[in-house]
Scaffold this motif. Structure first.
Motif, PDB file in Angstrom:
ATOM      1  N   PRO A  47       0.796  -1.225   0.000  1.00 42.51           N
ATOM      2  CA  PRO A  47       0.000   0.000   0.000  1.00 42.51           C
ATOM      3  C   PRO A  47       0.838   1.289   0.000  1.00 42.51           C
ATOM      4  N   ASP A  48       2.084   1.220   0.424  1.00 39.14           N
ATOM      5  CA  ASP A  48       2.930   2.421   0.442  1.00 39.14           C
ATOM      6  C   ASP A  48       3.342   2.774  -0.982  1.00 39.14           C
ATOM      7  N   MET A  49       2.926   3.941  -1.442  1.00 35.81           N
ATOM      8  CA  MET A  49       3.143   4.324  -2.840  1.00 35.81           C
ATOM      9  C   MET A  49       4.624   4.435  -3.179  1.00 35.81           C
ATOM     10  N   HIS A  50       5.436   4.937  -2.268  1.00 40.12           N
ATOM     11  CA  HIS A  50       6.875   5.054  -2.543  1.00 40.12           C
ATOM     12  C   HIS A  50       7.480   3.673  -2.798  1.00 40.12           C
ATOM     13  N   GLU A  51       7.157   2.728  -1.957  1.00 37.91           N
ATOM     14  CA  GLU A  51       7.654   1.354  -2.133  1.00 37.91           C
ATOM     15  C   GLU A  51       7.147   0.760  -3.442  1.00 37.91           C
ATOM     16  N   PHE A  52       5.869   0.947  -3.697  1.00 41.89           N
ATOM     17  CA  PHE A  52       5.272   0.415  -4.917  1.00 41.89           C
ATOM     18  C   PHE A  52       5.987   0.968  -6.149  1.00 41.89           C
ATOM     19  N   GLU A  54       8.972   2.319  -6.323  1.00 40.39           N
ATOM     20  CA  GLU A  54      10.386   1.941  -6.339  1.00 40.39           C
ATOM     21  C   GLU A  54      10.610   0.527  -6.871  1.00 40.39           C
ATOM     22  N   TYR A  55       9.691  -0.371  -6.589  1.00 44.18           N
ATOM     23  CA  TYR A  55       9.918  -1.764  -6.976  1.00 44.18           C
ATOM     24  C   TYR A  55       9.119  -2.240  -8.180  1.00 44.18           C
ATOM     25  N   VAL A  56       8.120  -1.481  -8.598  1.00 50.82           N
ATOM     26  CA  VAL A  56       7.362  -1.865  -9.795  1.00 50.82           C
ATOM     27  C   VAL A  56       7.712  -0.946 -10.963  1.00 50.82           C
ATOM     28  N   LYS A  62      13.604   2.313 -15.929  1.00 46.66           N
ATOM     29  CA  LYS A  62      15.041   2.371 -16.224  1.00 46.66           C
ATOM     30  C   LYS A  62      15.420   1.441 -17.384  1.00 46.66           C
ATOM     31  N   ARG A  63      14.857   0.253 -17.397  1.00 47.96           N
ATOM     32  CA  ARG A  63      15.129  -0.668 -18.515  1.00 47.96           C
ATOM     33  C   ARG A  63      14.590  -0.113 -19.821  1.00 47.96           C
ATOM     34  N   LEU A  64      13.350   0.396 -19.772  1.00 48.93           N
ATOM     35  CA  LEU A  64      12.712   0.921 -20.967  1.00 48.93           C
ATOM     36  C   LEU A  64      13.457   2.148 -21.490  1.00 48.93           C
ATOM     37  N   ASP A 153       4.924  16.338  -4.672  1.00 51.65           N
ATOM     38  CA  ASP A 153       5.566  17.659  -4.516  1.00 51.65           C
ATOM     39  C   ASP A 153       6.656  17.908  -5.555  1.00 51.65           C
ATOM     40  N   GLY A 154       6.456  17.391  -6.758  1.00 48.28           N
ATOM     41  CA  GLY A 154       7.397  17.643  -7.856  1.00 48.28           C
ATOM     42  C   GLY A 154       8.635  16.772  -7.848  1.00 48.28           C
ATOM     43  N   GLU A 155       8.755  15.888  -6.889  1.00 44.22           N
ATOM     44  CA  GLU A 155       9.920  14.991  -6.846  1.00 44.22           C
ATOM     45  C   GLU A 155       9.764  13.880  -7.880  1.00 44.22           C
ATOM     46  N   HIS A 156      10.855  13.208  -8.137  1.00 40.08           N
ATOM     47  CA  HIS A 156      10.895  12.009  -8.992  1.00 40.08           C
ATOM     48  C   HIS A 156      10.519  12.298 -10.448  1.00 40.08           C
ATOM     49  N   GLN A 157      10.993  13.428 -10.970  1.00 44.18           N
ATOM     50  CA  GLN A 157      10.727  13.761 -12.374  1.00 44.18           C
ATOM     51  C   GLN A 157      11.558  12.854 -13.275  1.00 44.18           C
ATOM     52  N   LEU A 158      10.942  12.347 -14.310  1.00 47.38           N
ATOM     53  CA  LEU A 158      11.574  11.391 -15.224  1.00 47.38           C
ATOM     54  C   LEU A 158      12.015  12.089 -16.497  1.00 47.38           C
ATOM     55  N   THR A 159      13.119  11.611 -17.064  1.00 47.79           N
ATOM     56  CA  THR A 159      13.585  12.138 -18.335  1.00 47.79           C
ATOM     57  C   THR A 159      13.517  11.041 -19.379  1.00 47.79           C
ATOM     58  N   PRO A 160      13.166  11.433 -20.615  1.00 45.41           N
ATOM     59  CA  PRO A 160      13.063  10.415 -21.682  1.00 45.41           C
ATOM     60  C   PRO A 160      14.377   9.764 -22.058  1.00 45.41           C
TER      61      PRO A 160
END
Length: 160
Positions: A47-52, A54-56, A62-64, A153-160
């Motif tokens: 249920p913890d979104m951060h854990e979810f 991080e592991y899913v 990263k692979r994609l 809060d704007g964290e964890h922004q992804l780059t293509p």
């Protein structure tokens, strides 16, 4: 005679009401039945979104990111793109099982957009259409970043 018709009418109405109540009770679960159905239908394992995330999502992203950085020149890379795109698309369904602290409507919209763009990325990868696959990959990340902006809060922004 009139009294007999009235009794038949009242009896018919009562029978109709009973039939409607019976049908409704079978098609609309009680609260306990609803909880039981939800348990069967899907409940987050984590249920913890951060854990979810991080592991899913994170390892898949990263692979994609690496696989789709340049147009694939072999089946193995296309297969990896298809796999990760499908995992992320289905991940959009999994996100719908989680309850945000606020703004469920936006949460659902972002989750459905991940599913949609991930699904379109998967279909483009099946067709080995790099230009379209890349377009949907970038659109999916844009959606992810918008969600992270709103809910993290704007964290964890992804780059293509």
């Amino acid at each position: 005679m009139r009294n007999l018709h009235h009794k038949q009418f009242v009896g018919s109405v009562a029978l109709l009401g009973l039939a409607i109540a019976l049908i409704w009770s079978q098609s609309t679960p009680t609260l306990a039945g609803s909880d039981a159905k939800k348990t069967q239908a899907g409940v987050p394992v984590e249920p913890d979104m951060h854990e979810f995330m991080e592991y899913v999502f994170q390892p898949t992203y990263k692979r994609l990111k690496q696989a789709i950085a340049a147009e694939p020149d072999n089946r193995k890379v296309w297969k990896a793109i298809k796999s990760d795109a499908l995992i992320l698309a289905e991940g959009g369904n999994l996100l719908l099982l989680h309850d945000p602290q606020n703004d469920r409507s936006s949460w659902n919209e972002y989750s459905q957009d991940v599913r949609k763009e991930g699904g379109l990325l998967y279909k483009a990868a099946k067709s080995k259409d790099f230009k379209t696959a890349r377009k949907h990959y970038v659109a999916m990340l844009k959606n992810c970043n918008a969600c992270h902006q709103k809910f993290a809060d704007g964290e964890h922004q992804l780059t293509p």
